[in-house]
Design a protein around this motif. Sequence first.
Motif, PDB file in Angstrom:
ATOM      1  N   VAL A 192       1.432  -5.992  12.473  1.00 31.70           N
ATOM      2  CA  VAL A 192       1.045  -4.681  11.918  1.00 31.70           C
ATOM      3  C   VAL A 192       1.928  -3.572  12.484  1.00 31.70           C
ATOM      4  O   VAL A 192       2.409  -2.702  11.749  1.00 31.70           O
ATOM      5  CB  VAL A 192      -0.447  -4.396  12.219  1.00 31.70           C
ATOM      6  CG1 VAL A 192      -0.807  -2.964  11.835  1.00 31.70           C
ATOM      7  CG2 VAL A 192      -1.325  -5.386  11.467  1.00 31.70           C
ATOM      8  N   LEU A 193       2.181  -3.598  13.794  1.00 34.22           N
ATOM      9  CA  LEU A 193       2.992  -2.546  14.422  1.00 34.22           C
ATOM     10  C   LEU A 193       4.406  -2.526  13.845  1.00 34.22           C
ATOM     11  O   LEU A 193       4.943  -1.465  13.524  1.00 34.22           O
ATOM     12  CB  LEU A 193       3.049  -2.765  15.935  1.00 34.22           C
ATOM     13  CG  LEU A 193       3.928  -1.758  16.697  1.00 34.22           C
ATOM     14  CD1 LEU A 193       3.310  -0.370  16.655  1.00 34.22           C
ATOM     15  CD2 LEU A 193       4.157  -2.204  18.134  1.00 34.22           C
ATOM     16  N   GLY A 194       5.033  -3.710  13.724  1.00 36.42           N
ATOM     17  CA  GLY A 194       6.390  -3.769  13.181  1.00 36.42           C
ATOM     18  C   GLY A 194       6.462  -3.230  11.769  1.00 36.42           C
ATOM     19  O   GLY A 194       7.382  -2.472  11.422  1.00 36.42           O
ATOM     20  N   ALA A 195       5.470  -3.604  10.934  1.00 33.61           N
ATOM     21  CA  ALA A 195       5.447  -3.127   9.553  1.00 33.61           C
ATOM     22  C   ALA A 195       5.262  -1.609   9.491  1.00 33.61           C
ATOM     23  O   ALA A 195       5.932  -0.915   8.718  1.00 33.61           O
ATOM     24  CB  ALA A 195       4.333  -3.832   8.783  1.00 33.61           C
ATOM     25  N   VAL A 196       4.359  -1.085  10.331  1.00 36.16           N
ATOM     26  CA  VAL A 196       4.088   0.367  10.329  1.00 36.16           C
ATOM     27  C   VAL A 196       5.320   1.152  10.771  1.00 36.16           C
ATOM     28  O   VAL A 196       5.690   2.158  10.142  1.00 36.16           O
ATOM     29  CB  VAL A 196       2.878   0.678  11.243  1.00 36.16           C
ATOM     30  CG1 VAL A 196       2.758   2.185  11.482  1.00 36.16           C
ATOM     31  CG2 VAL A 196       1.593   0.146  10.621  1.00 36.16           C
ATOM     32  N   LEU A 197       5.969   0.724  11.843  1.00 37.86           N
ATOM     33  CA  LEU A 197       7.145   1.454  12.331  1.00 37.86           C
ATOM     34  C   LEU A 197       8.289   1.416  11.322  1.00 37.86           C
ATOM     35  O   LEU A 197       9.010   2.405  11.146  1.00 37.86           O
ATOM     36  CB  LEU A 197       7.603   0.875  13.669  1.00 37.86           C
ATOM     37  CG  LEU A 197       6.695   1.147  14.874  1.00 37.86           C
ATOM     38  CD1 LEU A 197       7.231   0.476  16.128  1.00 37.86           C
ATOM     39  CD2 LEU A 197       6.548   2.657  15.108  1.00 37.86           C
ATOM     40  N   SER A 198       8.459   0.284  10.641  1.00 36.35           N
ATOM     41  CA  SER A 198       9.497   0.211   9.605  1.00 36.35           C
ATOM     42  C   SER A 198       9.165   1.125   8.435  1.00 36.35           C
ATOM     43  O   SER A 198      10.047   1.786   7.879  1.00 36.35           O
ATOM     44  CB  SER A 198       9.658  -1.229   9.100  1.00 36.35           C
ATOM     45  OG  SER A 198      10.528  -1.950   9.925  1.00 36.35           O
ATOM     46  N   LEU A 199       7.886   1.178   8.056  1.00 39.24           N
ATOM     47  CA  LEU A 199       7.474   2.081   6.973  1.00 39.24           C
ATOM     48  C   LEU A 199       7.707   3.538   7.357  1.00 39.24           C
ATOM     49  O   LEU A 199       8.147   4.346   6.522  1.00 39.24           O
ATOM     50  CB  LEU A 199       5.999   1.851   6.632  1.00 39.24           C
ATOM     51  CG  LEU A 199       5.681   0.598   5.805  1.00 39.24           C
ATOM     52  CD1 LEU A 199       4.177   0.390   5.716  1.00 39.24           C
ATOM     53  CD2 LEU A 199       6.275   0.720   4.397  1.00 39.24           C
ATOM     54  N   LEU A 200       7.410   3.883   8.604  1.00 37.74           N
ATOM     55  CA  LEU A 200       7.647   5.257   9.065  1.00 37.74           C
ATOM     56  C   LEU A 200       9.136   5.599   9.012  1.00 37.74           C
ATOM     57  O   LEU A 200       9.520   6.714   8.633  1.00 37.74           O
ATOM     58  CB  LEU A 200       7.123   5.422  10.494  1.00 37.74           C
ATOM     59  CG  LEU A 200       5.602   5.432  10.658  1.00 37.74           C
ATOM     60  CD1 LEU A 200       5.225   5.460  12.134  1.00 37.74           C
ATOM     61  CD2 LEU A 200       5.002   6.640   9.926  1.00 37.74           C
ATOM     62  N   LYS A 201       9.976   4.638   9.363  1.00 40.40           N
ATOM     63  CA  LYS A 201      11.422   4.866   9.309  1.00 40.40           C
ATOM     64  C   LYS A 201      11.885   5.066   7.863  1.00 40.40           C
ATOM     65  O   LYS A 201      12.711   5.946   7.557  1.00 40.40           O
ATOM     66  CB  LYS A 201      12.140   3.672   9.953  1.00 40.40           C
ATOM     67  CG  LYS A 201      13.660   3.764   9.939  1.00 40.40           C
ATOM     68  CD  LYS A 201      14.237   2.858   8.868  1.00 40.40           C
ATOM     69  CE  LYS A 201      15.748   2.914   8.836  1.00 40.40           C
ATOM     70  NZ  LYS A 201      16.300   2.132   7.714  1.00 40.40           N
ATOM     71  N   ILE A 202      11.341   4.252   6.928  1.00 39.50           N
ATOM     72  CA  ILE A 202      11.695   4.398   5.503  1.00 39.50           C
ATOM     73  C   ILE A 202      11.263   5.767   4.987  1.00 39.50           C
ATOM     74  O   ILE A 202      12.005   6.450   4.260  1.00 39.50           O
ATOM     75  CB  ILE A 202      11.046   3.269   4.680  1.00 39.50           C
ATOM     76  CG1 ILE A 202      11.663   1.916   5.058  1.00 39.50           C
ATOM     77  CG2 ILE A 202      11.221   3.522   3.184  1.00 39.50           C
ATOM     78  CD1 ILE A 202      10.946   0.718   4.464  1.00 39.50           C
ATOM     79  N   MET A 203      10.039   6.210   5.361  1.00 37.33           N
ATOM     80  CA  MET A 203       9.540   7.520   4.933  1.00 37.33           C
ATOM     81  C   MET A 203      10.391   8.648   5.509  1.00 37.33           C
ATOM     82  O   MET A 203      10.662   9.646   4.833  1.00 37.33           O
ATOM     83  CB  MET A 203       8.078   7.675   5.353  1.00 37.33           C
ATOM     84  CG  MET A 203       7.122   6.744   4.611  1.00 37.33           C
ATOM     85  SD  MET A 203       5.458   6.725   5.317  1.00 37.33           S
ATOM     86  CE  MET A 203       4.975   8.427   5.084  1.00 37.33           C
ATOM     87  N   LEU A 204      10.842   8.488   6.762  1.00 35.68           N
ATOM     88  CA  LEU A 204      11.690   9.501   7.387  1.00 35.68           C
ATOM     89  C   LEU A 204      13.018   9.633   6.648  1.00 35.68           C
ATOM     90  O   LEU A 204      13.478  10.747   6.372  1.00 35.68           O
ATOM     91  CB  LEU A 204      11.930   9.134   8.853  1.00 35.68           C
ATOM     92  CG  LEU A 204      12.895  10.042   9.632  1.00 35.68           C
ATOM     93  CD1 LEU A 204      12.362  11.480   9.670  1.00 35.68           C
ATOM     94  CD2 LEU A 204      13.123   9.502  11.036  1.00 35.68           C
ATOM     95  N   MET A 205      13.633   8.507   6.312  1.00 36.61           N
ATOM     96  CA  MET A 205      14.899   8.533   5.580  1.00 36.61           C
ATOM     97  C   MET A 205      14.726   9.160   4.199  1.00 36.61           C
ATOM     98  O   MET A 205      15.565   9.930   3.739  1.00 36.61           O
ATOM     99  CB  MET A 205      15.457   7.114   5.446  1.00 36.61           C
ATOM    100  CG  MET A 205      15.985   6.529   6.751  1.00 36.61           C
ATOM    101  SD  MET A 205      16.627   4.856   6.553  1.00 36.61           S
ATOM    102  CE  MET A 205      17.989   5.136   5.437  1.00 36.61           C
TER     103      MET A 205
END
Length: 650
Positions: A192-205
Amino acid sequence: MEIFELILLMLSAVFLSNVLSRFLPSIAVPLIQVLLGIILAIPLGDHTMDLNPELFLLLFMAPILFNDGASTDKKSLWKNRKAILSLSIGLVFVTVGILGAFIHYLIPAISFAAAFALAAALAPTDAVAVGALAEKVRVPHKIMHILEGESLINDASGLVSFQFAVLALVTGTFSFMTAGTSFLLLSLGGIVLGAVLSLLKIMLMRGLRQLGIENMTSFMLMEILLPFLIFMVAEKIGVNGILAVVSGGMVHSFSYKRMNPEIAQLNLLSKNTWSVIIFSLNGLVFVLLGTQLPQIMTAIWQDSSIHRSMLFVYILGITCLLLGLRFLWILFFRNYEENPKVDLVSRLKNTFLYTVAGVRGTITLVSALSLPFVLGNGNAFPERDLLIFIAAGVIITTLLLANFTLPLFAEKKEVVAADHTTDIALLRDIVRQLQAYKTDENLAEMNIVLNMYNDRIFSLMEHKEVSATEKELRRLIQEWQLENTRKLVFERKIDTGVGFSLMMRLGKRLYIQTRADKYRARMRYRQLLNHRIRDFRIVPLSFEERRKERAKLQNENNQFVVQKLQELDTSKFNPEIISLYLMNFERTLFNRENKKEKDSEAFQTAVDLASQIERETIQRYFEKGEITRKEMKVYRDNLLAIESSFRLEW
């Protein structure tokens, strides 16, 4: 020795291993890298690198597993999920249990916890090694998809098992109930943590793009830092960092699903960057092992409690049990086959392929090298060197076994020469169209663009064909220069001394190339005498006069060569090589002043014109049925990549 210098030496060894693998295709690259590491250890002496085990996992495992998760085929992973989960979870835990107990009873000096740690390190297969094997033999697609999916998931399950075994080794306590509950909670938390952090990075970009910020360098740096960030946050929170980076990589790959020019360009940059990073990291692990092996061997040899003569028997026994468990597991569970009613011979053949292709590699090495130096009670971990040596021995044995036995059970890939006839014809068509737009004003810029297309054609042609044609044309040009120089001298349009000097040099070069008698020095003297050269008055020239005569002679010869090149039959000589020489001689004839701003604009105009012509030519070839829709897409993608590179440069 400084750490920086040591890293540079090891990276140089990784580069050299890639070069040597081209000359030694039958030897696996990891084996070459280990050998180079051993050679590197000789001058290093005591200057070896001792990395903190936790730092070792962070530096190597985080980016490798993140890239594995990002590049895996999600559809094949889901389609073959039963077989993959069976191998990557079921077989891993069975291997850890049975192999761990076997190692302890085989070598009583190794405690149960240390034996289970070694078994957990040996359980995962290697994705890079599997891919390398597929380049040599024709492995069925379903087997390859399952092996690739297995190597992704069992990296995580094997490393999680390894971490629990190391925890038991350090603390001295272990509970199956506590370990099982912790495994589920920490694994789910990591995913869950890995998926959430990757999603946050995608949203930031995405947010940065909406603000008009399109900085590829920053985006790429953010992508490289992401796996390290995920792993460190996971370790701080207390969830599993290995599974976190795998899930983070899988979610990250969805950021490239939407296609627009900016994302396509970033995707291309990302693939190229990660290919360099992953190859370097995998290579560094094996080179680092090579640098450690002499020291480990010395320590083992001096340890009186270890039966030195039995070391290789231990390695062979552990390897046999490891592969035997895999063979029986695959033979028992029949969800790997596309046709369940397959005959026994084919079933055994596929089972053997699955077994031998499960080679051990980077993950096993990283796990072994990350074993702790000190136990929880403060004492040194005495069996660490022995465990690393056994792990290295099993890796080398499985690699050798796969290299020499897979070709017996799988068809060898036939090396078929690529047919680039259509590609060359299309590019030559573009060159012919561009030639019509050449003028004296844009000659330099158009020649640069035409030369780029010639280079693309050369890359598609056989080197022998290009080399033979270039050699023949070079000889012809020298003959033309000799012929024209002789004519100018005899017509007294050029100074005799200057002309005679050039004739002697050209004649000498041609004689070396052809060994023809007519180019011998005495024959050239005789020709001059026959044309009454003795009646010519040779007047000494000043330095400036001699320079002007040489420039005049070069200009006359260049004009003559250009004329001859234009008259050549392109059916007998390669048109790209003719064009290459033609542009070189034209450049000397039309040497204009270089005005940077004007030249830059003219060059960009020439590039835009070439892109337009290439795009139209691709469409025309598709409409005429000379290329398929799929091939047309490849041509257009290549053109987009070239245009993107020009945008980056200009």
